[in-house]
Scaffold this motif. Structure first.
Motif, mmCIF file in Angstrom:
data_model
loop_
_atom_site.group_PDB
_atom_site.id
_atom_site.type_symbol
_atom_site.label_atom_id
_atom_site.label_comp_id
_atom_site.label_asym_id
_atom_site.label_seq_id
_atom_site.Cartn_x
_atom_site.Cartn_y
_atom_site.Cartn_z
ATOM 1 N N GLY A 17 0.863 -1.250 0.089
ATOM 2 C CA GLY A 17 0.208 0.127 0.116
ATOM 3 C C GLY A 17 1.044 1.257 -0.077
ATOM 4 N N ASP A 18 0.324 2.300 -0.731
ATOM 5 C CA ASP A 18 1.060 3.331 -0.793
ATOM 6 C C ASP A 18 0.141 4.638 -0.747
ATOM 7 N N GLY A 19 0.559 5.924 -0.711
ATOM 8 C CA GLY A 19 -0.394 7.190 -0.427
ATOM 9 C C GLY A 19 -0.996 7.174 0.764
ATOM 10 N N PRO A 20 -1.546 8.387 1.179
ATOM 11 C CA PRO A 20 -1.985 8.673 2.615
ATOM 12 C C PRO A 20 -3.132 7.630 3.152
ATOM 13 N N GLY A 21 -3.663 6.834 1.931
ATOM 14 C CA GLY A 21 -4.831 5.929 2.599
ATOM 15 C C GLY A 21 -4.250 4.569 3.254
ATOM 16 N N ARG A 22 -2.837 4.483 2.981
ATOM 17 C CA ARG A 22 -2.228 3.421 3.594
ATOM 18 C C ARG A 22 -2.540 3.147 4.973
ATOM 19 N N TRP A 23 -2.507 4.416 5.566
ATOM 20 C CA TRP A 23 -2.498 4.628 7.333
ATOM 21 C C TRP A 23 -3.926 4.072 7.879
ATOM 22 N N GLU A 24 -5.015 4.081 6.895
ATOM 23 C CA GLU A 24 -6.155 3.608 7.287
ATOM 24 C C GLU A 24 -6.429 2.209 7.269
ATOM 25 N N ARG A 25 -5.482 1.343 6.571
ATOM 26 C CA ARG A 25 -5.442 -0.168 6.497
ATOM 27 C C ARG A 25 -4.772 -0.414 7.547
ATOM 28 N N ARG A 27 -1.689 -2.965 8.332
ATOM 29 C CA ARG A 27 -0.583 -3.634 8.024
ATOM 30 C C ARG A 27 0.115 -4.191 9.082
ATOM 31 N N PRO A 28 0.263 -5.503 9.137
ATOM 32 C CA PRO A 28 0.794 -6.494 10.327
ATOM 33 C C PRO A 28 2.090 -6.138 10.757
ATOM 34 N N THR A 29 2.966 -5.652 9.642
ATOM 35 C CA THR A 29 4.319 -5.583 10.105
ATOM 36 C C THR A 29 4.538 -4.273 10.740
ATOM 37 N N VAL A 30 3.865 -3.055 10.183
ATOM 38 C CA VAL A 30 3.801 -1.809 10.589
ATOM 39 C C VAL A 30 3.161 -1.787 12.098
ATOM 40 N N SER A 31 2.042 -2.679 12.064
ATOM 41 C CA SER A 31 1.415 -2.200 13.259
ATOM 42 C C SER A 31 2.291 -2.871 14.662
ATOM 43 N N LEU A 32 3.367 -3.619 14.301
ATOM 44 C CA LEU A 32 4.155 -3.987 15.450
ATOM 45 C C LEU A 32 4.817 -2.763 16.245
ATOM 46 N N GLY A 33 4.984 -1.618 15.345
ATOM 47 C CA GLY A 33 5.420 -0.490 16.036
ATOM 48 C C GLY A 33 4.604 0.324 16.619
ATOM 49 N N ALA A 53 10.828 -4.554 -3.489
ATOM 50 C CA ALA A 53 11.449 -3.505 -2.995
ATOM 51 C C ALA A 53 10.694 -2.039 -2.739
ATOM 52 N N LYS A 54 9.696 -1.744 -3.371
ATOM 53 C CA LYS A 54 8.897 -0.567 -2.878
ATOM 54 C C LYS A 54 8.128 -0.893 -1.758
ATOM 55 N N THR A 55 7.673 -2.003 -1.516
ATOM 56 C CA THR A 55 6.841 -2.300 -0.097
ATOM 57 C C THR A 55 8.006 -2.347 0.902
ATOM 58 N N SER A 56 8.947 -2.814 0.838
ATOM 59 C CA SER A 56 9.972 -2.893 2.082
ATOM 60 C C SER A 56 10.330 -1.494 2.397
ATOM 61 N N ARG A 57 10.668 -0.642 1.269
ATOM 62 C CA ARG A 57 11.174 0.741 1.543
ATOM 63 C C ARG A 57 9.974 1.484 2.499
ATOM 64 N N LEU A 58 8.764 1.585 1.954
ATOM 65 C CA LEU A 58 7.695 2.201 2.613
ATOM 66 C C LEU A 58 7.482 1.659 4.048
ATOM 67 N N ASP A 62 7.862 4.036 7.281
ATOM 68 C CA ASP A 62 6.811 4.124 8.176
ATOM 69 C C ASP A 62 7.090 3.732 9.542
ATOM 70 N N LEU A 63 7.688 2.651 9.916
ATOM 71 C CA LEU A 63 8.418 2.213 11.155
ATOM 72 C C LEU A 63 9.264 3.274 11.759
ATOM 73 N N ALA A 64 10.069 3.731 10.921
ATOM 74 C CA ALA A 64 10.798 4.963 11.378
ATOM 75 C C ALA A 64 9.931 6.217 11.761
ATOM 76 N N GLN A 65 8.938 6.416 11.372
ATOM 77 C CA GLN A 65 7.851 7.287 11.798
ATOM 78 C C GLN A 65 7.185 7.109 12.973
ATOM 79 N N VAL A 66 6.687 5.663 12.971
ATOM 80 C CA VAL A 66 6.063 5.391 14.252
ATOM 81 C C VAL A 66 6.606 4.882 15.475
#
Length: 529
Positions: A17-25, A27-33, A53-58, A62-66
């Motif tokens: 997922g990309d764009g601002p809307g991804r924060w409303e979904r 995402r299990p890996t990001v949710s760990l943070g 590569a694009k998904t891992s970069r995002l 996102d983890l660096a942010q949260v």
């Protein structure tokens, strides 16, 4: 505090997922943070960088942010086919072997929410085997999607079942039920027998190797084999039949056909094809009782069938196959028969992986009373007629049954037959003292006759099995007369009294001596017994 380290795959679908809307979904890996009560110090993320590569970069951004305190490390992991079990397991095994684990300073959590089902299974197996020395971590989505609810829930799964009291108790309870089933529900009191049953239950659930049950006739080998089959059938470990055969009944040319089958026209009278017992036991359990009686050819064929699951039917030129588990029973000393050249040593080695000795009833005197109750219950079930002992009769019977006067040479068969006789003859459904006294007398006569037969076996050993019943009965009576007499001449006079007056020669001793010599016996050998 130890550092929490999470190991897992980047989810190609759930984490994308990309764009601002991804924060409303969610995402299990990001949710760990996002969990304030579960602060992750480091994430080891496995991902195919060429494809994702694009998904891992995002995810890193996102983890660096949260969760800026989380160190995110990407492991470029290429798997040609993510659904191929062998490829996935080898890749993850190599990762585990090359990783520098530091359990003294770090706690490890294996994230199994993302990745293919094959990857999740492999992560489970490597964690269970401690190649990944951690606990399983399962993330689940929130009930409602949205910015405020995107954290979801975390569950930590500890594979040490001893920490789960209810599961451990349930598992132990099921084990006890299985062991009770193997004992036919009889509350046996013999400690050695109960330990043996525990081992058989464990082996039966973990192994498909042959099992050898040794013990005297009537000790319960056949019943135990059937109960073990029922146990495996209930666990869906076998889908085929229980096939039982007494090898002592297999003689001559018919033995090979009975076991391995034959093709049409294999021999005179073979009007059609016969599958044979081994094929009938495919996907099931084959119980070969008295396996020591098998001939040399049958032993060789059976060994190949055990090792290769293939064999050649009689008269056939195309191999048949059968995948069965074997339980063998014997009242012989197979090791001794191997030494005598009467049983194949390689087949014995194959059978002797798991061997158990079933003690006779005389070795389990404390189990006579619970087995007595079991036999009464079985009689009531089979005959639809309930019979009980009166107090005095029960005490007298048990006192005799547990004394040295009761050898129980037929073991549980003798006990079952004894109870059946008393229950059938019991007046008004009560076994009284008169019934017991009569049965004790009957058992004494039975065992006295058997002991006379044992004398013949002591003299001839295994050779007694080669005698026809006619010769065996005649020789047994001759030996009994010899043992009652003080000399060869006296025994001869008793045995040939009627024919003496009709014979020109009256040398009864010489006549008896020649008769005994036919069986390689002599007066001196018999007199010493």
């Amino acid at each position: 505090m130890k550092t929490k380290v999470v190991i897992g795959f980047v989810g190609t679908q759930l984490d994308a997922g990309d764009g601002p809307g991804r924060w409303e979904r969610w995402r299990p890996t990001v949710s760990l943070g996002l969990h304030e009560d579960f602060l992750v110090g480091r994430m080891e993320l496995l991902v195919d960088e060429r494809r994702n590569a694009k998904t891992s970069r995002l995810i890193r951004e996102d983890l660096a942010q949260v969760s800026p305190e989380t160190d995110v490390r990407i492991h470029d992991t290429y798997i040609a086919n993510p659904w191929d079990f062998e490829s996935v397991y080898e890749t993850l095994y190599a990762f585990a072997q090359g990783y520098a684990f530091d359990p003294d300073n770090e706690d490890y959590y294996v994230h199994i929410t993302t990745g293919t089902h094959v990857a999740q299974i492999c992560l489970f197996l490597l964690t269970e085997s401690r190649h990944l020395p951690g606990r399983l971590l399962q993330a689940s989505p929130p009930r409602k999607q949205g910015v405020a609810a995107s954290v979801g829930e975390l569950s930590i799964i500890d594979l040490d079942l001893s920490r789960y009291d209810r599961l451990a108790q349930r598992f132990e309870g099921e084990q006890q039920e299985d062991r009770s089933h193997l004992k036919s529900g009889i509350a046996t009191r013999n400690a050695a027998f109960n330990r043996m049953i525990e081992q058989i239950e464990t082996v039966g659930s973990r192994s498909v190797a042959p099992i050898l049950l040794m013990g005297p006739t009537g000790a319960g080998k056949s019943q135990l084999a059937r109960r073990l089959f029922e146990l495996k059938q209930g666990r869906r470990e076998v889908t085929g039949r229980f096939v039982e055969v007494n090898c002592a009944t297999l003689r001559g040319d018919g033995a090979m056909s009975a076991l391995f089958g034959h093709v049409k026209g294999a021999y005179t009278g073979a009007a059609g094809e016969r599958a044979g017992l081994l094929r009938s036991a495919d996907k099931g359990l084959l119980f070969l009782d008295e396996i020591g009686e098998l001939g040399a050819d049958e032993q060789a064929m059976l060994l190949r069938a055990l090792e290769d699951k293939r064999f050649l039917p009689v008269g056939g030129d195309r191999e048949a196959s059968s995948d069965f588990q074997l339980i063998a029973g014997t009242n012989r000393d197979l090791g001794k028969r191997v030494a005598e050249g009467r049983f194949r040593d390689d087949l014995y080695a194959r059978l002797n992986i798991w061997s158990f000795h079933l003690p006779g009833l005389a070795e389990r005197m404390e189990d006579i009373e619970p087995n007595l109750d079991y036999e009464l219950e079985r009689y009531a079930r089979d005959e639809n007629r309930r019979v009980t002992f009166n107090k005095e009769a029960r005490e007298v019977y048990l006192a005799f049954a547990m004394s040295s006067d009761a050898p129980w040479s037929g073991n549980f068969r003798d006990l079952g037959a004894s109870v059946t006789r008393m229950a059938t003859l019991a007046p008004a459904g009560r076994i009284n003292r008169a019934c017991v006294d009569e049965e004790i007398g009957r058992l004494r006569r039975l065992w006295r006759q058997e002991s006379e037969g044992d004398a013949l076996r002591e003299l001839l050993g295994e050779a007694v099995n080669d005698l026809d019943l006619f010769d065996r009965l005649q020789l047994r009576e001759v030996i009994a007369v010899c043992q009652r007499c003080r000399s060869l001449s006296e025994a001869g006079r008793q045995l040939f009294a009627a024919s003496r007056s009709k014979r020109a020669s009256t040398n009864d001793a010489d006549r008896l001596r020649k008769y005994l010599a036919r069986y390689e016996l002599s007066w001196d050998v018999i007199a010493r017994r």
